[in-house]
Design a protein around this motif. Sequence first.
Motif, PDB file in Angstrom:
ATOM      1  N   MET A 119     -32.847  26.553   6.175  1.00  0.00           N
ATOM      2  CA  MET A 119     -32.916  26.417   4.719  1.00  0.00           C
ATOM      3  C   MET A 119     -31.799  27.247   4.100  1.00  0.00           C
ATOM      4  O   MET A 119     -31.504  28.345   4.583  1.00  0.00           O
ATOM      5  N   GLU A 120     -31.191  26.728   3.047  1.00  0.00           N
ATOM      6  CA  GLU A 120     -30.115  27.432   2.356  1.00  0.00           C
ATOM      7  C   GLU A 120     -30.474  27.646   0.885  1.00  0.00           C
ATOM      8  O   GLU A 120     -31.022  26.756   0.240  1.00  0.00           O
ATOM      9  N   LEU A 121     -30.131  28.815   0.385  1.00  0.00           N
ATOM     10  CA  LEU A 121     -30.187  29.132  -1.040  1.00  0.00           C
ATOM     11  C   LEU A 121     -28.778  29.488  -1.480  1.00  0.00           C
ATOM     12  O   LEU A 121     -28.144  30.375  -0.896  1.00  0.00           O
ATOM     13  N   LYS A 122     -28.285  28.792  -2.519  1.00  0.00           N
ATOM     14  CA  LYS A 122     -26.874  28.989  -2.863  1.00  0.00           C
ATOM     15  C   LYS A 122     -26.611  28.776  -4.353  1.00  0.00           C
ATOM     16  O   LYS A 122     -27.028  27.771  -4.926  1.00  0.00           O
ATOM     17  N   PRO A 123     -25.921  29.687  -4.983  1.00  0.00           N
ATOM     18  CA  PRO A 123     -25.363  29.426  -6.316  1.00  0.00           C
ATOM     19  C   PRO A 123     -24.020  28.717  -6.179  1.00  0.00           C
ATOM     20  O   PRO A 123     -23.367  28.795  -5.128  1.00  0.00           O
ATOM     21  N   TYR A 124     -23.603  28.021  -7.229  1.00  0.00           N
ATOM     22  CA  TYR A 124     -22.299  27.359  -7.200  1.00  0.00           C
ATOM     23  C   TYR A 124     -21.741  27.275  -8.614  1.00  0.00           C
ATOM     24  O   TYR A 124     -22.464  27.393  -9.623  1.00  0.00           O
ATOM     25  N   ALA A 125     -20.441  27.069  -8.684  1.00  0.00           N
ATOM     26  CA  ALA A 125     -19.747  26.893  -9.958  1.00  0.00           C
ATOM     27  C   ALA A 125     -18.811  25.703  -9.831  1.00  0.00           C
ATOM     28  O   ALA A 125     -18.139  25.534  -8.811  1.00  0.00           O
ATOM     29  N   LEU A 126     -18.762  24.862 -10.891  1.00  0.00           N
ATOM     30  CA  LEU A 126     -17.919  23.673 -10.897  1.00  0.00           C
ATOM     31  C   LEU A 126     -17.051  23.643 -12.153  1.00  0.00           C
ATOM     32  O   LEU A 126     -17.481  24.070 -13.232  1.00  0.00           O
ATOM     33  N   PHE A 127     -15.836  23.106 -11.999  1.00  0.00           N
ATOM     34  CA  PHE A 127     -14.888  23.017 -13.108  1.00  0.00           C
ATOM     35  C   PHE A 127     -14.301  21.606 -13.138  1.00  0.00           C
ATOM     36  O   PHE A 127     -14.026  21.017 -12.094  1.00  0.00           O
ATOM     37  N   PRO A 128     -14.098  21.039 -14.328  1.00  0.00           N
ATOM     38  CA  PRO A 128     -13.545  19.678 -14.434  1.00  0.00           C
ATOM     39  C   PRO A 128     -12.063  19.655 -14.079  1.00  0.00           C
ATOM     40  O   PRO A 128     -11.361  20.661 -14.187  1.00  0.00           O
ATOM     41  N   THR A 129     -11.605  18.500 -13.654  1.00  0.00           N
ATOM     42  CA  THR A 129     -10.192  18.345 -13.337  1.00  0.00           C
ATOM     43  C   THR A 129      -9.659  17.064 -13.954  1.00  0.00           C
ATOM     44  O   THR A 129     -10.419  16.122 -14.209  1.00  0.00           O
ATOM     45  N   SER A 130      -8.370  17.042 -14.219  1.00  0.00           N
ATOM     46  CA  SER A 130      -7.679  15.876 -14.763  1.00  0.00           C
ATOM     47  C   SER A 130      -8.328  15.421 -16.078  1.00  0.00           C
ATOM     48  O   SER A 130      -8.652  16.250 -16.931  1.00  0.00           O
ATOM     49  N   SER A 131      -8.574  14.118 -16.240  1.00  0.00           N
ATOM     50  CA  SER A 131      -9.113  13.601 -17.499  1.00  0.00           C
ATOM     51  C   SER A 131     -10.545  14.046 -17.741  1.00  0.00           C
ATOM     52  O   SER A 131     -11.034  13.999 -18.877  1.00  0.00           O
ATOM     53  N   SER A 132     -11.233  14.507 -16.704  1.00  0.00           N
ATOM     54  CA  SER A 132     -12.618  14.956 -16.867  1.00  0.00           C
ATOM     55  C   SER A 132     -12.704  16.215 -17.717  1.00  0.00           C
ATOM     56  O   SER A 132     -13.740  16.509 -18.309  1.00  0.00           O
ATOM     57  N   SER A 133     -11.606  16.980 -17.783  1.00  0.00           N
ATOM     58  CA  SER A 133     -11.630  18.246 -18.512  1.00  0.00           C
ATOM     59  C   SER A 133     -11.794  18.048 -20.022  1.00  0.00           C
ATOM     60  O   SER A 133     -12.128  18.991 -20.740  1.00  0.00           O
ATOM     61  N   THR A 134     -11.556  16.832 -20.514  1.00  0.00           N
ATOM     62  CA  THR A 134     -11.723  16.601 -21.952  1.00  0.00           C
ATOM     63  C   THR A 134     -13.191  16.399 -22.330  1.00  0.00           C
ATOM     64  O   THR A 134     -13.550  16.497 -23.497  1.00  0.00           O
ATOM     65  N   PHE A 247     -24.340  33.835   6.586  1.00  0.00           N
ATOM     66  CA  PHE A 247     -23.692  33.788   5.276  1.00  0.00           C
ATOM     67  C   PHE A 247     -22.654  32.669   5.311  1.00  0.00           C
ATOM     68  O   PHE A 247     -21.997  32.448   6.329  1.00  0.00           O
ATOM     69  N   PHE A 248     -22.505  31.954   4.196  1.00  0.00           N
ATOM     70  CA  PHE A 248     -21.507  30.893   4.151  1.00  0.00           C
ATOM     71  C   PHE A 248     -20.859  30.849   2.775  1.00  0.00           C
ATOM     72  O   PHE A 248     -21.432  31.255   1.761  1.00  0.00           O
ATOM     73  N   MET A 272     -26.895  32.081   1.496  1.00  0.00           N
ATOM     74  CA  MET A 272     -27.477  32.501   2.761  1.00  0.00           C
ATOM     75  C   MET A 272     -28.226  31.337   3.383  1.00  0.00           C
ATOM     76  O   MET A 272     -28.882  30.562   2.700  1.00  0.00           O
ATOM     77  N   ARG A 273     -28.105  31.253   4.716  1.00  0.00           N
ATOM     78  CA  ARG A 273     -28.867  30.263   5.476  1.00  0.00           C
ATOM     79  C   ARG A 273     -29.923  31.000   6.304  1.00  0.00           C
ATOM     80  O   ARG A 273     -29.621  32.001   6.959  1.00  0.00           O
ATOM     81  N   PHE A 274     -31.138  30.477   6.286  1.00  0.00           N
ATOM     82  CA  PHE A 274     -32.254  31.055   7.040  1.00  0.00           C
ATOM     83  C   PHE A 274     -32.626  30.068   8.146  1.00  0.00           C
ATOM     84  O   PHE A 274     -33.137  28.985   7.882  1.00  0.00           O
TER      85      PHE A 274
END
Length: 276
Positions: A119-134, A247-248, A272-274
């Motif tokens: 099982m994995e518990l993970k935070p993440y962050a995403l950012f738009p690119t190209s035309s998606s940034s509008t 850890f990953f 973290m992976r358990f």
Amino acid sequence: MVLNVRTATCTALLLLLSTLSVFASSSPVRIMIKPASEQVAAIRYQSGTKAKGPWKEVDADHPILSLEAFDSAQEVLFVQQKEPGRDWSRSYEYRYDELTNSWDVTLPAIKKPLFIDSMELKPYALFPTSSSSTLYSSVIGGALKLNLSVDEQKPLYGYVEGAYSRGPSKSDWVDVMQAVNISAGFGYRVSLGKRVEIAPEVGYGLVVHLLDGDLDQDGTDSLEVFVDQQVRLALNFNYTFCDVHEFFIAPLGVLLFEKSRIAALYGVQAGMRFNF
């Protein structure tokens, strides 16, 4: 691992030394293990009543085990082996028989055809690119992921994942962008060393967008919901602390398939992976 492979491994793991009695031996007992195949890179072992202590690792080219003060009346020798790109095998249990001056071996239990491997518990962050940034803003989220394995000796595995993300909007008509997504996919483990491996992953699923704002521009905020298909791509770099915890960190890419366009976002995830 199928039965004939287990039998072959059991037969190949011969104990070639220590033909004398080892009952409550005060001096080290030296035992040689023959690897199950030429692909075996390492062998590890421990002794005791249960396999819960630290493992001692030896090179497969010179696999001589040394047991300190081994008590054959109560203790068991636990042996595992490892091939490149695969996890450690399950423990073979060796018990010394005083009457025959030989070792008896118990094969590992056969695993179920499909099970939750970790099982994995993970935070993440995403950012738009190209035309998606509008249209899209940066988002921060968290996910729960279950890894499924058919055979622990094979590097290919499947997974299912659920996640929630939230972030500000770039539109004047939307205050908050939220999303709940579910996906399923597969990955492939590649060993880079004793504790390090990489695992590319690809998954497919749905994203439920929850937009809080005045989308119809009538002066009243409301919750709008719509659904997109998604493809998620990741390249995990895994570091193993012990048999239970890893850890990953991974670069992460997401493609959202909307009615008239494809939105692309990129970012990073870590966690973290358990292992079970």
